[in-house]
Structures are given as structure tokens and as C-alpha cells.
Design a protein around this motif. Sequence first.
Motif, PDB file in Angstrom:
ATOM      1  N   GLY A 165       0.789  -1.229   0.000  1.00 46.28           N
ATOM      2  CA  GLY A 165       0.000   0.000   0.000  1.00 46.28           C
ATOM      3  C   GLY A 165       0.811   1.263   0.000  1.00 46.28           C
ATOM      4  N   SER A 166       2.148   1.138  -0.161  1.00 45.63           N
ATOM      5  CA  SER A 166       2.977   2.351  -0.175  1.00 45.63           C
ATOM      6  C   SER A 166       4.268   2.091  -0.929  1.00 45.63           C
ATOM      7  CB  SER A 166       3.289   2.796   1.261  1.00 45.63           C
ATOM      8  OG  SER A 166       4.124   1.858   1.904  1.00 45.63           O
ATOM      9  N   ILE A 167       4.848   3.146  -1.459  1.00 46.63           N
ATOM     10  CA  ILE A 167       6.153   3.101  -2.125  1.00 46.63           C
ATOM     11  C   ILE A 167       6.990   4.261  -1.592  1.00 46.63           C
ATOM     12  CG2 ILE A 167       7.401   3.302  -4.308  1.00 46.63           C
ATOM     13  CD1 ILE A 167       5.830   0.823  -4.429  1.00 46.63           C
ATOM     14  N   LEU A 168       8.201   3.963  -1.142  1.00 49.42           N
ATOM     15  CA  LEU A 168       9.110   5.023  -0.716  1.00 49.42           C
ATOM     16  C   LEU A 168       9.824   5.586  -1.941  1.00 49.42           C
ATOM     17  CD1 LEU A 168      10.708   3.613   2.555  1.00 49.42           C
ATOM     18  CD2 LEU A 168       9.422   5.740   2.337  1.00 49.42           C
ATOM     19  N   ILE A 169       9.892   6.886  -2.015  1.00 50.13           N
ATOM     20  CA  ILE A 169      10.589   7.570  -3.114  1.00 50.13           C
ATOM     21  C   ILE A 169      11.970   7.963  -2.600  1.00 50.13           C
ATOM     22  CG2 ILE A 169      10.456   9.413  -4.815  1.00 50.13           C
ATOM     23  CD1 ILE A 169       8.125   7.327  -4.856  1.00 50.13           C
ATOM     24  N   GLU A 170      13.022   7.550  -3.348  1.00 48.75           N
ATOM     25  CA  GLU A 170      14.376   7.739  -2.840  1.00 48.75           C
ATOM     26  C   GLU A 170      15.323   8.327  -3.883  1.00 48.75           C
ATOM     27  OE1 GLU A 170      17.046   5.823  -4.076  1.00 48.75           O
ATOM     28  OE2 GLU A 170      15.860   4.479  -5.337  1.00 48.75           O
ATOM     29  N   ALA A 171      16.429   8.858  -3.351  1.00 49.66           N
ATOM     30  CA  ALA A 171      17.551   9.303  -4.172  1.00 49.66           C
ATOM     31  C   ALA A 171      18.804   8.777  -3.496  1.00 49.66           C
ATOM     32  CB  ALA A 171      17.586  10.817  -4.264  1.00 49.66           C
ATOM     33  N   ASP A 172      19.475   7.826  -4.154  1.00 53.71           N
ATOM     34  CA  ASP A 172      20.626   7.143  -3.542  1.00 53.71           C
ATOM     35  C   ASP A 172      20.242   6.496  -2.215  1.00 53.71           C
ATOM     36  OD1 ASP A 172      22.305   7.873  -5.650  1.00 53.71           O
ATOM     37  OD2 ASP A 172      22.727   9.821  -4.701  1.00 53.71           O
ATOM     38  N   MET A 173      19.046   5.925  -2.158  1.00 52.88           N
ATOM     39  CA  MET A 173      18.481   5.237  -0.992  1.00 52.88           C
ATOM     40  C   MET A 173      18.261   6.166   0.202  1.00 52.88           C
ATOM     41  SD  MET A 173      17.427   2.335  -1.753  1.00 52.88           S
ATOM     42  CE  MET A 173      17.020   1.671  -0.148  1.00 52.88           C
ATOM     43  N   ILE A 174      18.272   7.471  -0.029  1.00 51.88           N
ATOM     44  CA  ILE A 174      17.876   8.444   0.987  1.00 51.88           C
ATOM     45  C   ILE A 174      16.404   8.779   0.733  1.00 51.88           C
ATOM     46  CG2 ILE A 174      18.283  10.743   1.940  1.00 51.88           C
ATOM     47  CD1 ILE A 174      20.621   8.831   2.349  1.00 51.88           C
ATOM     48  N   PRO A 175      15.536   8.684   1.743  1.00 52.59           N
ATOM     49  CA  PRO A 175      14.115   8.917   1.511  1.00 52.59           C
ATOM     50  C   PRO A 175      13.812  10.382   1.198  1.00 52.59           C
ATOM     51  CG  PRO A 175      14.528   8.691   3.861  1.00 52.59           C
ATOM     52  CD  PRO A 175      15.818   8.366   3.167  1.00 52.59           C
ATOM     53  N   VAL A 176      13.115  10.620   0.084  1.00 49.20           N
ATOM     54  CA  VAL A 176      12.731  11.990  -0.253  1.00 49.20           C
ATOM     55  C   VAL A 176      11.220  12.171  -0.239  1.00 49.20           C
ATOM     56  CG1 VAL A 176      14.807  12.427  -1.596  1.00 49.20           C
ATOM     57  CG2 VAL A 176      12.788  11.485  -2.743  1.00 49.20           C
ATOM     58  N   GLY A 177      10.474  11.050  -0.176  1.00 46.35           N
ATOM     59  CA  GLY A 177       9.028  11.146  -0.147  1.00 46.35           C
ATOM     60  C   GLY A 177       8.406   9.762  -0.026  1.00 46.35           C
ATOM     61  N   ILE A 178       7.093   9.734   0.119  1.00 40.80           N
ATOM     62  CA  ILE A 178       6.361   8.479   0.179  1.00 40.80           C
ATOM     63  C   ILE A 178       5.017   8.690  -0.503  1.00 40.80           C
ATOM     64  CG2 ILE A 178       5.362   8.999   2.466  1.00 40.80           C
ATOM     65  CD1 ILE A 178       5.520   5.964   3.042  1.00 40.80           C
ATOM     66  N   VAL A 179       4.573   7.680  -1.249  1.00 44.70           N
ATOM     67  CA  VAL A 179       3.259   7.722  -1.880  1.00 44.70           C
ATOM     68  C   VAL A 179       2.496   6.474  -1.446  1.00 44.70           C
ATOM     69  CG1 VAL A 179       4.096   6.607  -3.992  1.00 44.70           C
ATOM     70  CG2 VAL A 179       2.001   7.964  -4.064  1.00 44.70           C
ATOM     71  N   THR A 180       1.235   6.656  -1.084  1.00 45.86           N
ATOM     72  CA  THR A 180       0.423   5.548  -0.594  1.00 45.86           C
ATOM     73  C   THR A 180      -0.806   5.378  -1.466  1.00 45.86           C
ATOM     74  OG1 THR A 180      -0.962   6.881   0.878  1.00 45.86           O
ATOM     75  CG2 THR A 180       1.170   6.152   1.743  1.00 45.86           C
ATOM     76  N   ASP A 181      -1.526   4.283  -1.232  1.00 42.78           N
ATOM     77  CA  ASP A 181      -2.755   4.048  -1.990  1.00 42.78           C
ATOM     78  C   ASP A 181      -3.785   5.145  -1.720  1.00 42.78           C
ATOM     79  OD1 ASP A 181      -3.204   3.293   0.618  1.00 42.78           O
ATOM     80  OD2 ASP A 181      -3.757   1.224   0.146  1.00 42.78           O
ATOM     81  N   VAL A 182      -3.679   5.783  -0.533  1.00 37.73           N
ATOM     82  CA  VAL A 182      -4.575   6.911  -0.225  1.00 37.73           C
ATOM     83  C   VAL A 182      -4.281   8.084  -1.155  1.00 37.73           C
ATOM     84  CG1 VAL A 182      -5.260   8.591   1.533  1.00 37.73           C
ATOM     85  CG2 VAL A 182      -4.833   6.206   2.180  1.00 37.73           C
ATOM     86  N   ASP A 183      -3.002   8.331  -1.423  1.00 40.23           N
ATOM     87  CA  ASP A 183      -2.621   9.400  -2.358  1.00 40.23           C
ATOM     88  C   ASP A 183      -3.195   9.129  -3.748  1.00 40.23           C
ATOM     89  OD1 ASP A 183      -1.054  10.916  -0.530  1.00 40.23           O
ATOM     90  OD2 ASP A 183       0.568   9.455  -0.761  1.00 40.23           O
ATOM     91  N   LEU A 184      -3.149   7.882  -4.175  1.00 40.74           N
ATOM     92  CA  LEU A 184      -3.691   7.532  -5.498  1.00 40.74           C
ATOM     93  C   LEU A 184      -5.192   7.790  -5.544  1.00 40.74           C
ATOM     94  CD1 LEU A 184      -1.773   4.211  -6.331  1.00 40.74           C
ATOM     95  CD2 LEU A 184      -1.202   6.547  -6.987  1.00 40.74           C
ATOM     96  N   ARG A 185      -5.893   7.426  -4.483  1.00 37.68           N
ATOM     97  CA  ARG A 185      -7.350   7.627  -4.453  1.00 37.68           C
ATOM     98  C   ARG A 185      -7.694   9.120  -4.438  1.00 37.68           C
ATOM     99  NH1 ARG A 185      -7.325   3.498  -0.507  1.00 37.68           N
ATOM    100  NH2 ARG A 185      -7.737   5.029   1.145  1.00 37.68           N
ATOM    101  N   ASN A 186      -7.000   9.865  -3.564  1.00 32.25           N
ATOM    102  CA  ASN A 186      -7.360  11.267  -3.362  1.00 32.25           C
ATOM    103  C   ASN A 186      -6.859  12.203  -4.459  1.00 32.25           C
ATOM    104  OD1 ASN A 186      -8.575  10.482  -1.000  1.00 32.25           O
ATOM    105  ND2 ASN A 186      -6.895  11.157   0.328  1.00 32.25           N
ATOM    106  N   LYS A 187      -5.751  11.849  -5.118  1.00 31.25           N
ATOM    107  CA  LYS A 187      -5.125  12.792  -6.044  1.00 31.25           C
ATOM    108  C   LYS A 187      -5.145  12.348  -7.509  1.00 31.25           C
ATOM    109  CE  LYS A 187      -1.958  14.257  -2.359  1.00 31.25           C
ATOM    110  NZ  LYS A 187      -0.546  14.333  -1.895  1.00 31.25           N
TER     111      LYS A 187
END
Length: 639
Positions: free
Chosen positions: A199-221
Motif C-alpha cells: 500500500g505504499s512506495i518510498l521515493i528515494e535518491a541514492d536510498m535516501i528517503p525523499v518522499g512516500i506515496v500511498t494508496d490513499v494518495d492515489l485515491r485522493n489525487k
Amino acid sequence: MKNTIAERIADFLKNFPPFDQLSKEDLYAIAQVVTITYLERDNLVYAVGETLHDKFYIIHKGAIALTKDINAKVETIDRFDEGDVFGLRPLFAKENYATNAVTEEESILYGIPLVTFKPLITRNKAVVDFLIESFASNTENPFSKEIHGSLYEHRLEVLANDKELFELQPVRYIKKVITAKANTKIKDIALLMQKHHIGSILIEADMIPVGIVTDVDLRNKVITGAYPIDTEVQHIMSAPVLCYPKGVSISQAQLTMMKHNISHLCITADGTPNSKIIGVISQNDINVMRGSNPTVLMKAIKRSQSTKQLKHIRKKIMVLLKGFVQQNIPLTQTSKIIFELNDATIKRIIERCIVKMGQQPPVKFAWMSMGSQGRKEQLLQTDQDNAIVFENVDAEELEDVRAYFLLLSKKVNKRLNEVGFDFCPADIMAKNPKWCLSLDEWKLQFNHWTSNTGDDEILLSSIFFDFDITYGDANLTSQLSDHIFDITKNNHMFLSKLAASALRSASPLGFFRRFLVEKDGEYKDFFDIKKRAITPIVDAGRLFALSNQIKNINNTAERFEKMAEIFPANEELYLSCSYASKALLKFRTKHGLLHNDNGRFIEIAALSKEEKMKLKRCFNTIAQIQESIKLKYNLSNFK
């Protein structure tokens, strides 16, 4: 420029506890101030009564013996070899040395200044735990108030309440994290979620977390039409990501999620968004863990309507036990919780079997759990040992009454086996007519064992004298317990034989640098921790309980704690025995969980240096309590 000698010392230290818990920076800081001492064989490092050095020692090469003059005879009370630490406890206790430290062979010692080392423990729980266990298992002064206070000053007190214990546990996080880049299309993110059922995917740059997107984000946005599916995910992700280090507690994770109205947390190397991703926690993970909450499990047991349901609950109890062990919850608390859950499981099976009998019991009875369950020490799923005592009846009714309880016991023993408690290989179960007796029959049986005492009678006494009522009339078991204490009081012949039996499994302490292992069979070269270590300390506890009429205490650790209260002159030894009994049980439990078995046989080659050290210290305690038994019961010639 780096000091190459200090680097070599740091490389050596990192392989041994507690230094293996320190950072490279801390290790190097220690290594820079280490003093190196070379001593030939039979040289003193320090002597009894000598003023404290400003350092403690770790052995780089060689071997050290701690000796003491006892009754005008020099006796070795402990030995150390490569990688072992010694001389640290007196520094914390601020006492002059109570032993001699003598080289048993050519030795090279690293001296570590306490002034450099001591500040490290206030910020490193793993080092604190190591030192507490090391000091507590040293029978010279195992519970020094100075040491205990200084070490626990910065520790979190473990709460006794079930709910609080659950909230204190760290969240089990997902280690295999699915990640994506900020420029990944939303459509591809959705496909990743679908593929991995997450239900979620971490967004990374060189394995440093820069954001997160969840199934709630997909529904709402996205589904609402706010963003098309070919948009880059950075436009809908939540940032910055809330991060914690591994070990974050359930309560802390939940509070953070509630406060920020989110359902996921990121676990990073140092707990900040500036270090690499190592895991992710979701609200669902916490909900799953709640299924292993002791209170929830107890309610589930009481509501269960089938053996299949109880078997499923037993698996969750093992998950709970594993969590308690991994997070170093005190064994006293762990044992009590697991005992209550085991006891409730057995009780529920008995209740359901009585219903299936279609007839209520003809007389009052009690179901007795014996052995490790009777002592509240059965953590892993080991053999079932049980018996029934029922109310006295007229001779003409006796066999009919027994027949009812034998049929009931057959049903109960079968279902206990299905749930996970194996049948006893020696058939010490209530379905055996030998162990389904009236109160008077049990009293006669105990009279026989304590008056015509051979090896078989001693063995049976050691099993049946540790019992606890699981179901039924407590008055019956109370009468039985009173009878045992009546017939063993001042029964010197029986107690002496029981004492001799307690010495048959000698402590493996004498086998310096190697363990006494099995010589042949399926477990050749394995160490039998039950026979060699746990049984001797359990037997000693039972012997002292009977000798001193300690009633209503079956647990081994608690028996020794009571002995410490009754005999304050020997308080240190008895408290060390209490500690050793818990340490050995925990050790067996950890290895049983690791290998999915009963933990009895240990592969020595797989043990860490720290584990071997802890075992040796427990063996030292066993040797001392066995020596005490020899003196008390005049068994000095016992081999």
C-alpha cells in the motif's frame, strides 16, 4: 595521521563483547589509550586487597585465572581466555580486588582506562545489558548495589502490565522495501503496488528517503482526476518522510501516526531523513502485532470453540514469546505471561472435553501440570507432563470413577498433542492409570517414593513434586502439597538421596576452553543444556525448597530468591543461582526459537564469544551450589 597500532587494537576489540556494540569512532578512541602488558606464566596482574588499577583488561593472547585463598587453600574460581574481559566489576563497585588475577600461560593484555570507557555505557543500551548480565552472573558479588544502581540509572524500567508491555515492544518493520525515483510515472507506481501487493512506495535518491506515496494518495489525487496517471510521482508524494531508527516502540509509532494523520513511517540507519532506508512500518503491521497482545490472546483462548482455533492461538503465543526474547523483556515477566497463556489453553481444552463427555465429573478432581509447566518454566512447546487427583470414594466406586477420568484424560491429552504439546515419551500423562489416582492413592504413592527410595523413586519424585493446579479443586492439590512437606520434613535419608541425585550432572565448569558435549548419537558434538546445566540448578532448587519447607513456590528462580531471604549470609550465592536459572532458560528458549525445536541441544560451534562467556559463568554458579550441597548433606566423597 592514524595510529596504526591503535587501528590494530580496534580491529581486535570489535570482535568481542561488549566492544562489538560500539561504533568505529568509539573503538578507535578506546584503542588510542589502551596500554599493552606482556606477562609470563604465573605472573600476577593484581592481588587480593590490592588498590584498584585505573583500568580493566581484555586478553589479547593467553589465559588468566582468578584465584582466592579458601580454608588455607588456593582455589581457582574463574578462568578467562582470548577476548575475555576481567577486572571491570571491582572498578564499578569501587572495592579493592577480592581475587588474585594470575596468568596461566604467556599472556598479552590490553588495559582499558575506565575514565574513557565509562561514559560510553550511558548512551549504549547493548553495552549496559552485557555488563548487567556479566556482573549478575559473577558469584563473588553478583548484585552489588553500587553496580546495579550505576548501570540502571539510564535504563527504561520495564512495566509489568500486559498492555504496557505490548506498547513497549519495538514494531517489526518490513525490511524488503520497494522504492522508486521521484521522476517515476504515477501509472508505474500503481503497477508496482499491484505487483507486490503493498500500500505504499518510498521515493528515494541514492536510498535516501525523499518522499512516500500511498494508496490513499492515489485515491485522493489521481482517481479524483486531480493528476493524470502519466504525471511524475514527485507531484503527489508526501514529503518530507517521517523517519525513525529501528527499535521504535509501538506506542511511539502509533502516536506519531495519529499526530500527523499518516499510516506509514520510514526506518533509516540513524532515524533521520538524511541516512539510508532500511525499512518501513505501516499501521497494518501494528494491527497484526496486536494479534499477539497477551490480553487479546487470553480473550481468544477463552472464546475458542475448537482445537484448531487453539492451535492457531498457540502459534501466536510463540510469536509473542519471540518478540519478548528479542527485545530482552525480563524473563520473570515473560515466564509469567507465557505460563498464564499455556495454563489457560490447557484449562480451555479440559472445559471443552468435559462438555464432550456428556456427563459432569462424578466427584471433585484437579488436573495437575508438572515438570517445567508446574514450575512456570515451560516457554517452548515441550512434552506434556500431567496427572489427575480426584476425591476419595468408597472402594466399590473407585474403578468406575477412575474410568471416567481416564476417558476424560485421553481426550485432553490427545487435544494437547494436537495443539502442540507433544506426548510424554515416558507416558507421564493423566491418561495413564498410574497417574490418575484418588487423593489417598497419591499419598500412598508419595509415601512409597520417600521411604523406599531407589533411583526410579528419586526420578519420579523430581517430576511429581513440582506440580501446579491447572483446573479443578485447589483443596485437593493443597492437601497433596501439605502431605509432601509432612513426609519429607526431617526425612534425612530421602533428602540425602535427593541431594546425591542433584549432583549426578556435574557442572561443565572444569572443561576449560571446551564444553562437555555428547559423544555419539544424533546429537554428537552438541551440548545438552537441559541435562548438563538446567537440570542441576532445578534439582538444587527443589532440594532446598523441600529441606527448608518452602511451600507454594515451585519456580526455580523464586525458590532461590526465597533462600536468599531466609539465609542472608549466603544471599549472593542464592541470588546468583536465581539469575543462572533464568539465564539458562532464556538461552535455551532463544536457541529453540532460532532452530524451531525444544532448544535442548546446542551447537557449540554456532555460539558467539559472549554466549560462551555467559554459559561459563552459569556453570561457575552451578559448581558452587553443588559444592554447597556436598557440604550440607555430607556428600564430599560423591563423584
